[in-house]
Design a protein around this motif. Structure first.
Motif, PDB file in Angstrom:
ATOM      1  N   GLY A 193      52.873  37.772  39.673  1.00 29.42           N
ATOM      2  CA  GLY A 193      51.641  37.430  38.968  1.00 29.42           C
ATOM      3  C   GLY A 193      50.513  38.400  39.285  1.00 29.42           C
ATOM      4  O   GLY A 193      49.737  38.785  38.405  1.00 29.42           O
ATOM      5  N   ILE A 194      50.421  38.825  40.536  1.00 27.63           N
ATOM      6  CA  ILE A 194      49.371  39.774  40.950  1.00 27.63           C
ATOM      7  C   ILE A 194      49.550  41.106  40.229  1.00 27.63           C
ATOM      8  O   ILE A 194      48.586  41.696  39.715  1.00 27.63           O
ATOM      9  N   VAL A 195      50.791  41.584  40.172  1.00 31.12           N
ATOM     10  CA  VAL A 195      51.055  42.858  39.489  1.00 31.12           C
ATOM     11  C   VAL A 195      50.783  42.737  37.995  1.00 31.12           C
ATOM     12  O   VAL A 195      50.255  43.670  37.370  1.00 31.12           O
ATOM     13  N   LEU A 196      51.123  41.611  37.405  1.00 32.73           N
ATOM     14  CA  LEU A 196      50.836  41.401  35.984  1.00 32.73           C
ATOM     15  C   LEU A 196      49.334  41.471  35.709  1.00 32.73           C
ATOM     16  O   LEU A 196      48.900  42.012  34.687  1.00 32.73           O
ATOM     17  N   MET A 197      48.539  40.948  36.639  1.00 35.09           N
ATOM     18  CA  MET A 197      47.083  41.062  36.482  1.00 35.09           C
ATOM     19  C   MET A 197      46.639  42.518  36.595  1.00 35.09           C
ATOM     20  O   MET A 197      45.754  42.957  35.869  1.00 35.09           O
ATOM     21  N   GLU A 198      47.267  43.258  37.488  1.00 39.74           N
ATOM     22  CA  GLU A 198      46.905  44.665  37.672  1.00 39.74           C
ATOM     23  C   GLU A 198      47.128  45.477  36.407  1.00 39.74           C
ATOM     24  O   GLU A 198      46.409  46.427  36.123  1.00 39.74           O
ATOM     25  N   ILE A 199      48.174  45.090  35.623  1.00 37.10           N
ATOM     26  CA  ILE A 199      48.458  45.841  34.395  1.00 37.10           C
ATOM     27  C   ILE A 199      47.872  45.130  33.174  1.00 37.10           C
ATOM     28  O   ILE A 199      48.291  45.386  32.043  1.00 37.10           O
ATOM     29  N   GLN A 200      46.926  44.207  33.417  1.00 37.12           N
ATOM     30  CA  GLN A 200      46.148  43.551  32.361  1.00 37.12           C
ATOM     31  C   GLN A 200      46.955  42.553  31.530  1.00 37.12           C
ATOM     32  O   GLN A 200      46.559  42.199  30.422  1.00 37.12           O
ATOM     33  N   GLU A 201      48.096  42.078  32.021  1.00 38.74           N
ATOM     34  CA  GLU A 201      48.890  41.065  31.304  1.00 38.74           C
ATOM     35  C   GLU A 201      48.484  39.692  31.819  1.00 38.74           C
ATOM     36  O   GLU A 201      49.239  38.988  32.492  1.00 38.74           O
ATOM     37  N   PHE A 202      47.254  39.274  31.451  1.00 32.85           N
ATOM     38  CA  PHE A 202      46.674  38.085  32.065  1.00 32.85           C
ATOM     39  C   PHE A 202      47.346  36.785  31.619  1.00 32.85           C
ATOM     40  O   PHE A 202      47.516  35.858  32.423  1.00 32.85           O
ATOM     41  N   GLU A 203      47.724  36.700  30.359  1.00 29.53           N
ATOM     42  CA  GLU A 203      48.355  35.471  29.887  1.00 29.53           C
ATOM     43  C   GLU A 203      49.692  35.250  30.568  1.00 29.53           C
ATOM     44  O   GLU A 203      50.007  34.127  30.996  1.00 29.53           O
ATOM     45  N   GLN A 204      50.498  36.303  30.677  1.00 21.80           N
ATOM     46  CA  GLN A 204      51.786  36.170  31.354  1.00 21.80           C
ATOM     47  C   GLN A 204      51.581  35.900  32.841  1.00 21.80           C
ATOM     48  O   GLN A 204      52.323  35.115  33.447  1.00 21.80           O
ATOM     49  N   ALA A 205      50.569  36.537  33.426  1.00 21.44           N
ATOM     50  CA  ALA A 205      50.271  36.296  34.840  1.00 21.44           C
ATOM     51  C   ALA A 205      49.922  34.828  35.068  1.00 21.44           C
ATOM     52  O   ALA A 205      50.345  34.225  36.069  1.00 21.44           O
ATOM     53  N   MET A 206      49.159  34.242  34.135  1.00 22.86           N
ATOM     54  CA  MET A 206      48.793  32.836  34.268  1.00 22.86           C
ATOM     55  C   MET A 206      50.024  31.948  34.266  1.00 22.86           C
ATOM     56  O   MET A 206      50.164  31.024  35.070  1.00 22.86           O
ATOM     57  N   ASP A 207      50.978  32.245  33.352  1.00 20.36           N
ATOM     58  CA  ASP A 207      52.212  31.459  33.296  1.00 20.36           C
ATOM     59  C   ASP A 207      52.986  31.553  34.609  1.00 20.36           C
ATOM     60  O   ASP A 207      53.452  30.540  35.154  1.00 20.36           O
ATOM     61  N   VAL A 208      53.128  32.774  35.124  1.00 21.18           N
ATOM     62  CA  VAL A 208      53.904  32.988  36.347  1.00 21.18           C
ATOM     63  C   VAL A 208      53.243  32.302  37.544  1.00 21.18           C
ATOM     64  O   VAL A 208      53.915  31.649  38.354  1.00 21.18           O
ATOM     65  N   LEU A 209      51.929  32.414  37.651  1.00 18.59           N
ATOM     66  CA  LEU A 209      51.226  31.799  38.780  1.00 18.59           C
ATOM     67  C   LEU A 209      51.226  30.286  38.695  1.00 18.59           C
ATOM     68  O   LEU A 209      51.291  29.592  39.722  1.00 18.59           O
ATOM     69  N   HIS A 210      51.166  29.737  37.497  1.00 21.62           N
ATOM     70  CA  HIS A 210      51.288  28.281  37.357  1.00 21.62           C
ATOM     71  C   HIS A 210      52.665  27.806  37.805  1.00 21.62           C
ATOM     72  O   HIS A 210      52.790  26.742  38.435  1.00 21.62           O
ATOM     73  N   THR A 211      53.700  28.584  37.489  1.00 20.07           N
ATOM     74  CA  THR A 211      55.057  28.224  37.939  1.00 20.07           C
ATOM     75  C   THR A 211      55.127  28.257  39.464  1.00 20.07           C
ATOM     76  O   THR A 211      55.713  27.359  40.094  1.00 20.07           O
ATOM     77  N   ALA A 212      54.528  29.284  40.074  1.00 19.45           N
ATOM     78  CA  ALA A 212      54.493  29.367  41.538  1.00 19.45           C
ATOM     79  C   ALA A 212      53.753  28.165  42.125  1.00 19.45           C
ATOM     80  O   ALA A 212      54.166  27.594  43.145  1.00 19.45           O
ATOM     81  N   HIS A 213      52.666  27.768  41.468  1.00 20.60           N
ATOM     82  CA  HIS A 213      51.869  26.622  41.935  1.00 20.60           C
ATOM     83  C   HIS A 213      52.667  25.324  41.863  1.00 20.60           C
ATOM     84  O   HIS A 213      52.554  24.453  42.740  1.00 20.60           O
ATOM     85  N   GLU A 214      53.488  25.183  40.825  1.00 18.32           N
ATOM     86  CA  GLU A 214      54.336  23.994  40.711  1.00 18.32           C
ATOM     87  C   GLU A 214      55.349  23.924  41.852  1.00 18.32           C
ATOM     88  O   GLU A 214      55.720  22.844  42.314  1.00 18.32           O
TER      89      GLU A 214
END
Length: 507
Positions: A59-80
């Motif tokens: 998720g952090i790397v996805l944010m670095e490359i500006q893929e914020f929507e996908q990063a949000m999905d991945v981080l929500h999965t990690a949070h679950e």
């Protein structure tokens, strides 16, 4: 010579794990090579989908490359998977801030500080909270709904699913969301759109009427209703447009929705009024905004403004070049090409035979009318589209396919053969119609029989040979083999393989 047996007991097979790719990604991150790190972390997350540490780093790397929507999905999965891990909470706060969802960002930042009062991200978390609390407008979304992190996230996920063509999945998600929160107007409006795009027009309109009954004057519901009536050519359209003309919205998003709706239904004067008002106030829209602004300006007599808007659009989306409003009345490229014959194309898309619909979808990928047709749900609506039809539509829209999936690999080879045939002529004229009809018949039968379509050049040559032979035309195998860069023996082999499918072709 002495025979030596290999001791296979000591040979260990290497099976990469998520941890293996995760460590490779960390090395690339140390070198600040985010492209390779992204590739390795994507693979690591596929191999270890239940590892919150790997998902967080991804998720952090996805944010670095500006893929914020996908990063949000991945981080929500990690949070679950780990709801109390502070780092996950902080990066959820950060990604929500990047998406402009400051109230949600504030919530996750506060949760982070519960666990890490003096943590390494404490000052950043407090900064997010301070910024979010500077204004109170973040409490409400574009439909006036009080924002709730979980509900808003699920609605955005459903909207992205709709954009990717997964209407069934979006409907399931939105229906559950509305069951929990019946007055979530944004979710209701998106659900109505999803119903409409799968052909359930009456259900879609019924839902919008229910929204308007419970939330009188809901702008998004009225605009969606106008679009539905426009596509269905219903007389009720005039009544809805009369209502919309009386509305004087202040919020930018509402002006955009109103202007785009007027433009779509051909009311360009009204459309230009609202879209121009946004532009004058410094509104920085997306590519769609400049598309509608250009068309509205041109068709209401403001050609200079139209060209300025189109120049801005081309900077944002170069693929739109050639679809400017002033090109609508100019001569089509290759005017005798079937792919640019709108009525012919629509007839193929609506044909009873699957192979003809497949041919139409391939032509759609080449057509000057592509944007117009894909925006019209009824022309691409099929009661039960086959997997192959879904593939060809995805191909026409530029969706990627996976070489690792045998069916998708076979499909892409078949389309490569179709492209070779198309490239031989640069267009599809009436003289080549039978050739392409044959190819898509063979594609239909071959795909259902799990044919691998291994050699695209040989397949294209074989299709050409079969057509020439059926017409008793004097074209030799040697000529066609040379044209497609294969041997005569290979052409003969693939001609025999394809002939197997001919007896099963419907007359």
């Amino acid at each position: 010579m002495e025979n030596k047996k290999i001791n296979t007991k000591n040979v260990l097979s290497f099976i990469p794990t998520g941890e293996f790719y995760y460590r490779k990604a960390l090395k690339e991150l140390q070198r600040e090579n985010y492209s390779k790190a992204h590739k390795y972390l994507r693979r690591a997350s596929e191999l270890s989908p239940k590892d919150p540490l790997i998902l967080t780093q991804y998720g952090i790397v996805l944010m670095e490359i500006q893929e914020f929507e996908q990063a949000m999905d991945v981080l929500h999965t990690a949070h679950e998977l780990d709801s109390k891990e502070p780092d996950i909470l902080y990066f959820l706060a950060e990604v929500h801030a990047h998406m402009g969802l400051f109230w949600d960002a504030r919530k996750f930042a506060k949760k982070y500080l519960v666990y890490e009062t003096q943590g390494k991200y404490a000052s950043e978390a407090m900064g997010i909270i301070d910024f979010a609390e500077q204004e109170d407008w973040q409490n409400f979304d574009e439909d006036g709904d009080l924002q709730d992190s979980e509900h808003h996230y699920r609605q955005e996920k459903a909207r992205r699913m709709m954009e990717q063509g997964d209407f069934t999945g979006a409907i399931e998600l939105l229906e559950k969301l509305i069951e929990e929160k019946p007055d979530f107007w944004g979710a209701c409006n998106n659900l109505a759109l999803a119903y409409f795009y799968i052909g359930e027009a009456e259900m879609a309109k019924a839902l919008l009427y229910d929204v308007l009954r419970r939330n009188t004057g809901n702008l998004h519901a009225l605009c969606n209703l106008a679009v539905f009536h426009y596509y269905e050519k219903n007389a009720e359209l005039d009544d809805v447009l009369d209502l919309l003309k009386k509305i004087q919205p202040y919020v930018f998003e509402h002006r955009y929705k109103l202007g785009a709706t007027f433009a779509l239904v051909g009311k360009y004067k009204e459309a230009y009024r609202w879209l121009k008002s946004l532009h004058k106030k410094g509104f920085e829209g997306d590519a769609a905004f400049y598309f509608w602004l250009s068309h509205a300006a041109y068709h209401s007599g403001h050609e200079d403004a139209s060209r300025q808007a189109w120049d801005q659009l081309k900077k944002m989306d170069p693929d739109k070049d050639g679809y400017a409003p002033w090109n609508e009345h100019s001569e089509m490229p290759h005017v005798d090409a079937l792919e640019h014959d709108r009525d012919y194309l629509v007839g193929k898309l609506d044909h009873q035979k699957k192979s003809e619909r497949l041919f139409g979808l391939f032509l759609l990928s080449k057509s000057a009318h592509k944007q117009e047709i894909i925006s019209h749900p009824n022309w691409l609506a099929s009661d039960q589209p086959s997997v192959l039809e879904t593939f060809v539509l995805g191909y026409a829209l530029g969706h990627p396919f996976k070489e690792s999936v045998p069916a998708e690999k076979a499909f892409m080879r078949a389309m490569e053969a179709a492209e070779l045939l198309y490239g031989s002529y640069g267009m599809v004229k009436k003289q080549q119609e039978e050739l392409f009809q044959l190819w898509f018949l063979l594609l239909e039968k071959g795909f259902s029989g799990n044919y691998a379509f291994k050699n695209p050049a040989a397949l294209a040559a074989a299709a050409e040979y079969m057509i020439h032979s059926s017409k008793n035309e004097k074209t030799t195998k040697k000529e066609l083999a040379d044209q497609f860069g294969i041997s005569v023996a290979t052409l003969t082999k693939y001609s025999k393989e394809l002939t197997v499918f001919l007896p099963h072709i419907e007359s």
